[in-house]
Design an enzyme around this catalytic site. Structure first.
Site, mmCIF file in Angstrom:
data_model
loop_
_atom_site.group_PDB
_atom_site.id
_atom_site.type_symbol
_atom_site.label_atom_id
_atom_site.label_comp_id
_atom_site.label_asym_id
_atom_site.label_seq_id
_atom_site.Cartn_x
_atom_site.Cartn_y
_atom_site.Cartn_z
ATOM 1 N N HIS A 90 11.712 -21.261 -18.264
ATOM 2 C CA HIS A 90 11.390 -22.529 -18.795
ATOM 3 C C HIS A 90 12.634 -23.490 -18.688
ATOM 4 C CE1 HIS A 90 12.373 -22.074 -23.425
ATOM 5 N NE2 HIS A 90 13.139 -21.600 -22.520
ATOM 6 N N CYS B 55 19.934 -25.709 -22.534
ATOM 7 C CA CYS B 55 18.158 -25.538 -22.530
ATOM 8 C C CYS B 55 17.476 -26.493 -21.516
ATOM 9 C CB CYS B 55 17.389 -25.332 -23.725
ATOM 10 S SG CYS B 55 18.192 -24.086 -24.803
ATOM 11 N N HIS C 93 15.869 -21.750 -16.861
ATOM 12 C CA HIS C 93 16.507 -20.410 -17.236
ATOM 13 C C HIS C 93 15.228 -19.590 -17.849
ATOM 14 C CE1 HIS C 93 16.447 -22.649 -21.060
ATOM 15 N NE2 HIS C 93 16.364 -21.465 -21.676
ATOM 16 N N HIS D 177 13.641 -16.032 -20.452
ATOM 17 C CA HIS D 177 13.658 -15.067 -21.507
ATOM 18 C C HIS D 177 12.605 -14.094 -21.195
ATOM 19 C CE1 HIS D 177 15.966 -17.909 -24.015
ATOM 20 N NE2 HIS D 177 15.252 -18.746 -23.681
ATOM 21 N N ASP E 156 3.419 -14.037 -17.864
ATOM 22 C CA ASP E 156 4.212 -13.006 -17.508
ATOM 23 C C ASP E 156 4.859 -13.320 -15.935
ATOM 24 O OD1 ASP E 156 5.917 -10.887 -17.781
ATOM 25 O OD2 ASP E 156 4.285 -9.600 -16.507
ATOM 26 N N HIS E 157 6.128 -13.286 -15.703
ATOM 27 C CA HIS E 157 6.801 -13.798 -14.569
ATOM 28 C C HIS E 157 6.349 -14.899 -13.908
ATOM 29 C CE1 HIS E 157 8.098 -9.762 -14.829
ATOM 30 N NE2 HIS E 157 8.546 -9.740 -13.656
ATOM 31 N N GLU F 270 11.930 -15.161 -28.827
ATOM 32 C CA GLU F 270 12.453 -15.809 -27.657
ATOM 33 C C GLU F 270 13.875 -15.140 -27.236
ATOM 34 O OE1 GLU F 270 12.366 -20.116 -26.571
ATOM 35 O OE2 GLU F 270 14.346 -20.052 -27.017
#
Lengths: 135, 135, 135, 135, 135, 135
Positions: free
Chosen positions: A15, A34, A40, A42, A80-81, A125
Site C-alpha cells: 500500500h 509511508c 511498501h 505489510h 491478500d497479495h 499492521e
C-alpha cells in the site's frame, strides 16, 4: 450468557498512504516514508470477534471453520497479495491507513454475519501498530 | 480508580466434540475432525482478568502469586493432562467446546474470588482460535 | 552458496506416554501425568528446514507452497486431530514422545524430498519444550 | 465512527516492592522475592490505546509516529534503564507495582493527549503478568 | 540417531554493566544507559539444549521434568529476583553482560549434566538481543 | 570460548516475484499470487548473528548498539518502506525472493564487519516462512 469467539487470519499486501488533494510536499510531510510512490507492504493480521449466545446443541457460538471460510472468501481473497491502492475497489478513493482498512473489513463482514452477533475487528499492521473497530 | 490485572496459565488436555443426541453422520458433519472418536488435544492458554481497586498498602489489586495458586488448584489440577470428556465431571455431559470450557472455568473461579472483583476469562484453544467470557 | 529455508505448520493431537513392558507403577513413576490412560493432548508446531542451492531461474531453494503441501499431505493429514497411540500406524508400537515423533516426521519427509537437500525437523510440543532432529 | 489505535513500546527497569511502614518480616511475607533489597528487574511492554474519530484528510485517528515520539519523550526517557525506586520522582514514595506504574503512565500521558481521545494503558511486567488502566 | 531437546525457563534480575578499572566517563561512553549506577533489569529467557541418543525404554533423550528441575535449582534459584552484581558470587567480579551470563550458566549446568550429552545455552536479554554458547 | 550474539530488526517492503525471461503464463504458474504485477508486501524480520570471542574489558562480543546502528544504516535505510523491485539497486535485476534477499543482506553486512567474526543472517518473510544464510 454471551461469549465472544475470536478467529485470527492474515494477509500480505502493498500500500501507499497518499492524499491526492495535497501537494507532494504536504504528503511527504504528513505520511513520511509511508508516502513512497512505489509502495511498501505489510503482513496484516486480522482478528474477527463475534459475540453471541452459545447454541446448546453444538456448544458453539459460531462454527470457527465457517468463520474462517467467511473471512477467507470475503477478506483474504480480496486483499491478500494485492496492492490495496491499485488492485482493490475499496481503496481506489480511500487512503489505505490501518484505520480505514479496519472499518472497510468491518463493513464487509457486517453484511455477511447475522445481526444477532456483535462484531469487532482488530487489525495488526505491524507487531507494534494496530487498530480496533468499533472502539 | 479500578485497574485490571491479568494472569496467564496453561494446561494440556485431550477432548472430542460430540452430541450424543445426534447420529454419527450428523456429528461428523457438524464437528468434522473434532469429532474423532479417539480424541485429539490442545495446549490451552487461560488468561484470568480481575478488576478492582488498588490496595494502598500493597499497591496490588490482587496478589499475582495467590491468583496463580488459585488457578493452579482450581483449574490446572482439574484439567491439565486430562481427557476432558472422560476424566472430568464438568464435561461428562457437556460438550467441551472452547465456549463451554471458558464458561466452566469462569464459574469455578467466580466462587473462589470475592465478588468485589469483576472477573473475565480468555481461553486460547489454538493461537488462531480463542474465546472470552463474559463477552 | 547454500541457503536454508524453513516452513512452519501445526497439528493438534492426543497422546499418552506408556511403556507396555513396564508395570503401571513404573509407568506412572517415569511418565507422571503424561501416562494418563485416557490421553491428553497438544498443539504441535512443526518446522521443516531444507538446505540447498538457490535455483537461479526462480530465486527459490524450494517452492514454499510445494513444501507446505508436502507437509500437509504427509504429516498433517496423518496426525492432525488424531490420537497418536490409537489412530496412527507409526505410534502403535512406538511411544509418542516428542523425540520419537520428530524422528518419525523426519523419516516420512526424507523419502519425499530429493536427497540433494539437507533436511532438519524441529517439533514444539509446548512453547517451553521442543526437539530437533538431526541434532 | 470511533476507532482505537494502539502503539506498543518497551523499557527495561529495576525495581523493588516495599512498604516502608511495615517491618522487614511483613514486607518479606507480602512481597516475597519481589522485596529483595538489592532490586530485580523487568522488560516492561507498554501498550497505549487512543480512541477517536478518523480524520478524513489523513485517514488517521492519530499519527503513530507522533504517538511513538510522545511515549518515548514522556515515558521511555523517564523510566528506561532506570531504577524505579531510586531514579524516578514518581516512585520515590509510591510502591512500583505494575498497578501503580500503569496508573502513573496513564496520568503522564493523559496530560499530553487532547481530551477528545479516550486513553487506556496496558503494561506487561512479564509475559504472564499484566495490568490495564482504566479497567 | 542423536536428537536435541530444548527446555525454556525464565528469570527476572537487575544488573549494571561496569568496568571498575575504567573511569566513570569511560564506563558511560562504552556502556551508555546500561551503566546506570542504580541498576536496571530484564526478564531473561534461558533455553537449555541437550543433545543425545533416544533411550529406547522411555523414548526420551532426557526427562524434561528433571531438566526443568535442574535448571530451577541451579540457575533460577540463584539468579531469579536478584541483583546480579550485588547478590551473586558469579558476577561480583565479572561484568554481567548477556555474553558473560550465558557462559556462567553453561558452566554451572555442564557440571550437573552427564558429559554424554552435548549442551548449548541460549539467553534472551530482550526479545531483540540474545546470545548463544557455545557458538 | 566463542559466543554468538544476535540482534533482531525489522523493515516493511513491497515486492513482486518475476522472471523477465519467462512468459506471463510461466511466471503466473511458478510464482502464483506472488507474481501480482502491482506488488504485495511484507513485514520482514531480520536477525543478524555474529560469533566471536568475548572481549575481557567489556564482556561484549560486539556492542549491540553498534550492531543495531550498523543494520539500520546499511539494511533498514536501504530497504525499509521501499519497493524492492523498483526502489533498490540490488533487486533491479535479481528476483527479490527471501533466499535472494538474505544473501544480499549477508553480502552487505559482511563487508562492514571485521572478518574475525562469523556472520549468519536469518530473514522472516512471514511468521511461517523464513530463510537462513549461510546454511
Amino acid at each position: 450468557m454471551k461469549v465472544s469467539v475470536f478467529r485470527k487470519e492474515h494477509f500480505n499486501a502493498a500500500h501507499r498512504l497518499h492524499n491526492p488533494d495535497w501537494s507532494d510536499e504536504m504528503n511527504k510531510k504528513v505520511f513520511g516514508k509511508c508516502n513512497n510512490p512505489n509502495y511498501h507492504g505489510h503482513n496484516y493480521e486480522v482478528i474477527v470477534r463475534l459475540t453471541g449466545e452459545i447454541n446448546p446443541d453444538t456448544g458453539y457460538v459460531y462454527d470457527m471453520k465457517l468463520l474462517s471460510d467467511l473471512i477467507k472468501e470475503n477478506v483474504l481473497d480480496r486483499f491478500d497479495h494485492k496492492n490495496l491502492n491499485l488492485d482493490t475497489e475499496e481503496f481506489r478513493n480511500l487512503n489505505p491507513t490501518a484505520e480505514n482498512i479496519v472499518v472497510v473489513i468491518f463493513n464487509i463482514l457486517r453484511e455477511k454475519i447475522d445481526s444477532a452477533y456483535d462484531l469487532k475487528i482488530t487489525l495488526y499492521e505491524t507487531e507494534r501498530n494496530y487498530v480496533e473497530y468499533p472502539s
